[in-house]
Motif scaffolding. Structure first.
Motif, PDB file in Angstrom:
ATOM      1  N   SER A  11      20.312  38.858  11.990  1.00  0.00           N
ATOM      2  CA  SER A  11      19.953  39.463  13.278  1.00  0.00           C
ATOM      3  C   SER A  11      21.169  40.043  13.982  1.00  0.00           C
ATOM      4  O   SER A  11      21.030  40.673  15.034  1.00  0.00           O
ATOM      5  CB  SER A  11      19.285  38.428  14.184  1.00  0.00           C
ATOM      6  N   HIS A 115      15.347  39.048  18.498  1.00  0.00           N
ATOM      7  CA  HIS A 115      14.169  39.131  17.630  1.00  0.00           C
ATOM      8  C   HIS A 115      14.249  40.340  16.710  1.00  0.00           C
ATOM      9  O   HIS A 115      14.445  41.468  17.163  1.00  0.00           O
ATOM     10  CB  HIS A 115      12.892  39.201  18.467  1.00  0.00           C
ATOM     11  N   THR A 195      13.701  37.215  25.339  1.00  0.00           N
ATOM     12  CA  THR A 195      13.643  37.709  23.968  1.00  0.00           C
ATOM     13  C   THR A 195      14.058  39.167  23.957  1.00  0.00           C
ATOM     14  O   THR A 195      13.582  39.964  24.762  1.00  0.00           O
ATOM     15  CB  THR A 195      12.242  37.488  23.383  1.00  0.00           C
ATOM     16  N   ASP A 197      14.616  42.649  21.719  1.00  0.00           N
ATOM     17  CA  ASP A 197      14.289  43.373  20.497  1.00  0.00           C
ATOM     18  C   ASP A 197      15.624  43.793  19.858  1.00  0.00           C
ATOM     19  O   ASP A 197      16.302  44.675  20.369  1.00  0.00           O
ATOM     20  CB  ASP A 197      13.436  44.591  20.864  1.00  0.00           C
ATOM     21  N   ASN A 199      16.216  45.112  16.930  1.00  0.00           N
ATOM     22  CA  ASN A 199      16.088  46.098  15.877  1.00  0.00           C
ATOM     23  C   ASN A 199      16.767  47.376  16.351  1.00  0.00           C
ATOM     24  O   ASN A 199      16.169  48.197  17.028  1.00  0.00           O
ATOM     25  CB  ASN A 199      14.592  46.315  15.594  1.00  0.00           C
ATOM     26  N   LYS A 208      20.890  46.195  25.516  1.00  0.00           N
ATOM     27  CA  LYS A 208      19.683  45.462  25.938  1.00  0.00           C
ATOM     28  C   LYS A 208      20.056  44.079  26.467  1.00  0.00           C
ATOM     29  O   LYS A 208      19.522  43.622  27.479  1.00  0.00           O
ATOM     30  CB  LYS A 208      18.718  45.311  24.756  1.00  0.00           C
TER      31      LYS A 208
END
Ligand SMILES: [Zn+2]
Length: 217
Positions: A11, A115, A195, A197, A199, A208
């Motif tokens: 991740s 995530h 949480t 993201d 990706n 983020k």
């Protein structure tokens, strides 16, 4: 500001934790590193841990908690901002961390959860090819070398790590999700689970994370 960082293998947790530490002047607390350091320096706790590991047993929560206290105490004189990495792994450990924060008069930690969909993690991990001679890392899906199996930098042969095969990777992710979900639930129930993201590129993900932090601190 105190943070707990969660993220499955692949991740980018390591990179993001480094950037968080630098950008927010956090003291990085990794229980794995603390354990290795205590063993290397042959501290009383390190010697105890070494004997347990030599017997093939797992180091107890109580010992890890003592290590954590030993690590935080001297740093606490100069800072009130920590990043916890690789801890807590269980709900009892999360409760212990809350007690430790209380004891050291630290703000209760907020939890960042990186995530990434499992299928993407599997491609990131199993597609990885490493050059043993110069250390360059490629990925057959996302960052292929010009010639398959050959390093672009030094022309050395690329290799795959044994633990990056699909079966092992799926198993690692399964274990990660089984272990982490109760702890994530614990923080969600307390309203401090964020949480993210994850990706995207390192910079996009960090942006983020930063907006989450700036919104809540
Ligand atoms: Zn190379």
């Amino acid at each position: 500001m105190n943070l707990v960082l969660f993220g499955p293998p692949g991740s980018g947790k390591g990179t993001q934790s480094q950037r968080l530490v630098e950008s927010y002047s956090l003291s990085h607390i990794s229980t794995g590193d603390a354990l290795r350091e205590a063993i290397r320096k042959r501290t009383p706790l390190g010697l105890q841990a070494q004997a347990i590991i030599a017997r093939g047993e797992l180091v107890s929560d109580a010992l890890v908690t003592s290590l954590l206290r030993e690590k935080i105490a001297p740093l606490r004189e100069n800072t009130d901002s920590f990043l916890f990495d690789g801890y807590p792994r269980t709900v009892p450990q999360a409760a212990t961390l809350a007690e430790i924060c209380d004891e050291f008069r630290l703000q209760p930690p907020a939890t960042l959860n990186l995530h990434v969909p499992d299928e993407l993690l599997i491609r990131r991990l199993t597609g990885r090819r490493i050059c043993p001679s110069c250390g360059e890392v490629f990925n057959i899906y996302f960052k292929p070398s010009t010639l398959a199996g050959v390093c672009d930098v030094c022309a050395g042969p690329l290799v795959k790590r044994v633990d990056d095969d699909p079966e092992t990777t799926r198993e690692r992710l399964r274990i990660y999700h089984d272990q982490s979900s109760p702890v994530l639930d614990y923080y969600a129930e307390r309203g401090v689970l964020y949480t993210i993201d994850a990706n995207g590129t390192t910079d996009e993900v960090f942006e983020k994370i930063r907006s989450v932090i700036e919104e809540h601190y």
